[in-house]
Design an enzyme around this catalytic site. Structure first.
Site, short mmCIF file in Angstrom:
data_model
loop_
_atom_site.label_atom_id
_atom_site.label_comp_id
_atom_site.label_asym_id
_atom_site.label_seq_id
_atom_site.Cartn_x
_atom_site.Cartn_y
_atom_site.Cartn_z
N HIS A 28 105.35 74.27 51.82
CA HIS A 28 104.05 74.75 51.32
C HIS A 28 102.90 73.88 51.83
CE1 HIS A 28 104.97 78.10 48.70
NE2 HIS A 28 105.85 77.42 47.99
N CYS B 100 109.89 82.14 44.78
CA CYS B 100 108.65 81.36 44.88
C CYS B 100 107.62 81.98 43.94
CB CYS B 100 108.15 81.42 46.33
SG CYS B 100 106.65 80.46 46.59
N GLY C 212 109.58 73.97 41.01
CA GLY C 212 108.68 73.19 41.84
C GLY C 212 107.36 73.92 41.99
ZN ZN Z 1 107.18 78.30 46.71
#
Ligand code: ZN
Length: 182
Positions: free
Chosen positions: A147, A101, A49
Protein backbone atom coordinates in the site's frame (compact mmCIF):
# COMPACT_ATOMS: atom_id res chain seq x y z
CA UNK A 1 -10.44 8.35 19.19
CA UNK A 2 -12.21 8.39 15.86
CA UNK A 3 -13.14 5.94 13.18
CA UNK A 4 -11.55 7.19 9.96
CA UNK A 5 -12.99 7.07 6.47
CA UNK A 6 -11.36 4.28 4.46
CA UNK A 7 -10.37 5.06 0.86
CA UNK A 8 -11.69 2.57 -1.69
CA UNK A 9 -9.98 1.48 -4.85
CA UNK A 10 -10.35 4.13 -7.52
CA UNK A 11 -9.24 6.89 -5.14
CA UNK A 12 -5.84 8.13 -6.34
CA UNK A 13 -4.37 8.14 -2.80
CA UNK A 14 -4.26 4.32 -3.01
CA UNK A 15 -2.16 4.43 -6.19
CA UNK A 16 0.42 7.02 -5.12
CA UNK A 17 3.74 6.20 -3.44
CA UNK A 18 3.68 7.47 0.15
CA UNK A 19 6.33 9.79 1.65
CA UNK A 20 8.80 8.96 4.44
CA UNK A 21 7.63 9.92 7.91
CA UNK A 22 10.07 12.53 9.23
CA UNK A 23 11.29 12.21 12.81
CA UNK A 24 9.83 15.56 13.88
CA UNK A 25 6.40 14.49 12.58
CA UNK A 26 6.53 11.19 14.47
CA UNK A 27 6.68 12.94 17.85
CA UNK A 28 3.67 15.22 17.28
CA UNK A 29 0.39 14.63 19.11
CA UNK A 30 -1.41 14.76 15.73
CA UNK A 31 0.65 11.84 14.38
CA UNK A 32 0.24 9.82 17.59
CA UNK A 33 -3.53 10.41 17.44
CA UNK A 34 -3.57 9.28 13.80
CA UNK A 35 -1.97 5.98 14.87
CA UNK A 36 -4.63 5.51 17.58
CA UNK A 37 -7.39 6.36 15.13
CA UNK A 38 -6.03 3.86 12.60
CA UNK A 39 -6.00 1.19 15.31
CA UNK A 40 -9.62 1.98 16.14
CA UNK A 41 -10.56 1.97 12.44
CA UNK A 42 -8.84 -1.39 11.88
CA UNK A 43 -10.80 -2.91 14.81
CA UNK A 44 -14.09 -1.36 13.64
CA UNK A 45 -13.82 -2.97 10.20
CA UNK A 46 -12.22 -6.18 11.50
CA UNK A 47 -9.06 -5.83 9.45
CA UNK A 48 -5.68 -7.29 10.43
CA UNK A 49 -3.80 -4.32 8.99
CA UNK A 50 -4.28 -0.77 7.78
CA UNK A 51 -1.84 1.42 5.87
CA UNK A 52 -1.90 5.23 6.05
CA UNK A 53 -2.88 5.73 2.37
CA UNK A 54 -6.04 3.74 3.15
CA UNK A 55 -7.13 6.59 5.43
CA UNK A 56 -6.13 9.27 2.89
CA UNK A 57 -2.69 9.97 4.42
CA UNK A 58 0.20 9.67 2.00
CA UNK A 59 2.76 8.67 4.64
CA UNK A 60 4.91 5.54 4.90
CA UNK A 61 3.44 3.78 7.88
CA UNK A 62 0.92 1.09 8.72
CA UNK A 63 -0.57 -0.70 11.70
CA UNK A 64 -1.31 -4.40 12.05
CA UNK A 65 -2.59 -6.89 14.60
CA UNK A 66 -3.49 -10.54 14.12
CA UNK A 67 -5.75 -11.91 16.88
CA UNK A 68 -5.38 -15.51 18.03
CA UNK A 69 -8.96 -16.09 16.85
CA UNK A 70 -7.98 -15.51 13.19
CA UNK A 71 -8.16 -18.93 11.55
CA UNK A 72 -5.60 -17.98 8.88
CA UNK A 73 -2.84 -17.22 11.37
CA UNK A 74 -0.23 -19.65 12.72
CA UNK A 75 0.28 -17.33 15.70
CA UNK A 76 -1.12 -14.20 17.29
CA UNK A 77 0.64 -10.93 16.39
CA UNK A 78 0.29 -8.05 18.89
CA UNK A 79 -0.58 -4.53 17.76
CA UNK A 80 2.41 -3.27 15.79
CA UNK A 81 3.15 0.11 14.21
CA UNK A 82 5.46 0.04 11.17
CA UNK A 83 6.98 3.42 10.35
CA UNK A 84 9.13 3.73 7.20
CA UNK A 85 9.21 -0.06 6.84
CA UNK A 86 11.63 -1.98 4.64
CA UNK A 87 10.78 -5.57 3.71
CA UNK A 88 13.46 -8.03 2.61
CA UNK A 89 12.52 -11.54 1.44
CA UNK A 90 14.36 -14.32 3.31
CA UNK A 91 14.68 -16.85 0.53
CA UNK A 92 12.84 -17.32 -2.75
CA UNK A 93 9.93 -19.46 -1.44
CA UNK A 94 6.42 -18.18 -1.96
CA UNK A 95 3.05 -19.39 -0.69
CA UNK A 96 -0.35 -18.74 -2.19
CA UNK A 97 -2.96 -17.58 0.33
CA UNK A 98 -6.23 -15.69 0.51
CA UNK A 99 -6.34 -11.94 1.04
CA UNK A 100 -8.92 -9.25 1.36
CA UNK A 101 -8.55 -5.50 1.77
CA UNK A 102 -10.65 -2.84 3.50
CA UNK A 103 -10.13 -0.68 0.39
CA UNK A 104 -11.57 -3.41 -1.87
CA UNK A 105 -14.66 -4.38 0.13
CA UNK A 106 -16.33 -7.79 0.00
CA UNK A 107 -13.71 -9.52 -2.15
CA UNK A 108 -11.09 -12.24 -1.61
CA UNK A 109 -8.31 -13.32 -3.92
CA UNK A 110 -5.46 -15.85 -3.88
CA UNK A 111 -2.09 -14.08 -3.78
CA UNK A 112 1.44 -15.51 -3.89
CA UNK A 113 3.69 -13.92 -1.24
CA UNK A 114 7.18 -14.58 0.09
CA UNK A 115 6.92 -17.16 2.86
CA UNK A 116 9.56 -15.50 5.05
CA UNK A 117 10.56 -11.85 5.22
CA UNK A 118 12.59 -9.56 7.40
CA UNK A 119 10.91 -6.32 8.44
CA UNK A 120 13.00 -3.30 9.45
CA UNK A 121 10.98 -0.32 10.67
CA UNK A 122 10.59 2.29 13.38
CA UNK A 123 8.01 1.93 16.12
CA UNK A 124 5.63 4.74 17.11
CA UNK A 125 8.32 6.34 19.28
CA UNK A 126 10.87 6.29 16.47
CA UNK A 127 12.86 3.35 17.83
CA UNK A 128 14.19 0.98 15.16
CA UNK A 129 13.16 -2.66 15.35
CA UNK A 130 13.45 -5.65 13.11
CA UNK A 131 11.56 -8.90 13.01
CA UNK A 132 11.74 -12.09 10.95
CA UNK A 133 8.20 -13.06 9.99
CA UNK A 134 6.72 -16.04 8.24
CA UNK A 135 3.41 -17.37 6.99
CA UNK A 136 0.37 -15.19 7.57
CA UNK A 137 2.33 -12.54 9.52
CA UNK A 138 4.76 -12.22 6.59
CA UNK A 139 1.75 -11.97 4.25
CA UNK A 140 0.15 -9.12 6.22
CA UNK A 141 3.46 -7.21 6.28
CA UNK A 142 3.84 -7.56 2.50
CA UNK A 143 0.21 -6.55 1.89
CA UNK A 144 0.50 -3.40 4.04
CA UNK A 145 3.89 -2.39 2.64
CA UNK A 146 2.54 -2.70 -0.91
CA UNK A 147 0.00 0.00 0.00
CA UNK A 148 2.90 2.37 0.73
CA UNK A 149 4.07 1.93 -2.87
CA UNK A 150 0.60 2.50 -4.33
CA UNK A 151 0.00 -1.24 -4.70
CA UNK A 152 -2.97 -3.44 -3.87
CA UNK A 153 -3.22 -7.23 -3.68
CA UNK A 154 -5.02 -7.45 -7.02
CA UNK A 155 -1.74 -6.39 -8.68
CA UNK A 156 0.00 -9.43 -7.15
CA UNK A 157 -2.56 -12.08 -8.07
CA UNK A 158 -1.14 -14.72 -10.38
CA UNK A 159 -4.59 -15.74 -11.61
CA UNK A 160 -7.55 -13.35 -11.46
CA UNK A 161 -9.97 -16.27 -11.72
CA UNK A 162 -9.70 -16.89 -7.96
CA UNK A 163 -11.29 -13.49 -7.23
CA UNK A 164 -14.49 -14.08 -5.22
CA UNK A 165 -17.03 -12.19 -3.21
CA UNK A 166 -16.73 -13.17 0.45
CA UNK A 167 -20.14 -14.85 0.51
CA UNK A 168 -19.41 -16.97 -2.56
CA UNK A 169 -15.91 -17.66 -1.17
CA UNK A 170 -17.43 -19.02 2.05
CA UNK A 171 -20.12 -20.98 0.19
CA UNK A 172 -17.93 -22.58 -2.46
CA UNK A 173 -14.19 -21.98 -2.21
CA UNK A 174 -13.48 -22.50 1.51
CA UNK A 175 -15.46 -25.80 1.76
CA UNK A 176 -13.70 -27.14 -1.38
CA UNK A 177 -10.31 -26.31 0.14
CA UNK A 178 -11.17 -28.18 3.33
CA UNK A 179 -12.06 -31.25 1.24
CA UNK A 180 -8.61 -31.09 -0.36
CA UNK A 181 -6.96 -30.90 3.04
CA UNK A 182 -8.68 -34.10 4.28
ZN1 ZN B 1 -5.19 -3.60 1.94
Amino acid sequence: MSILKVARIGHPVLRAAASEVREEVLATPAFQKLIDDMRETMYEYEGVGLAAPQVHEGLRFAVLEVPASDGRAEAEVPFTVLVNPVVTPLGPEKQVGWEGCLSIPDLRGAVPRFTRVRLDALDRDGRPFSVDAQGFFARVIQHECDHLEGGVYLDRMADMRSLSFIKEFEDHVAPAEHEHED
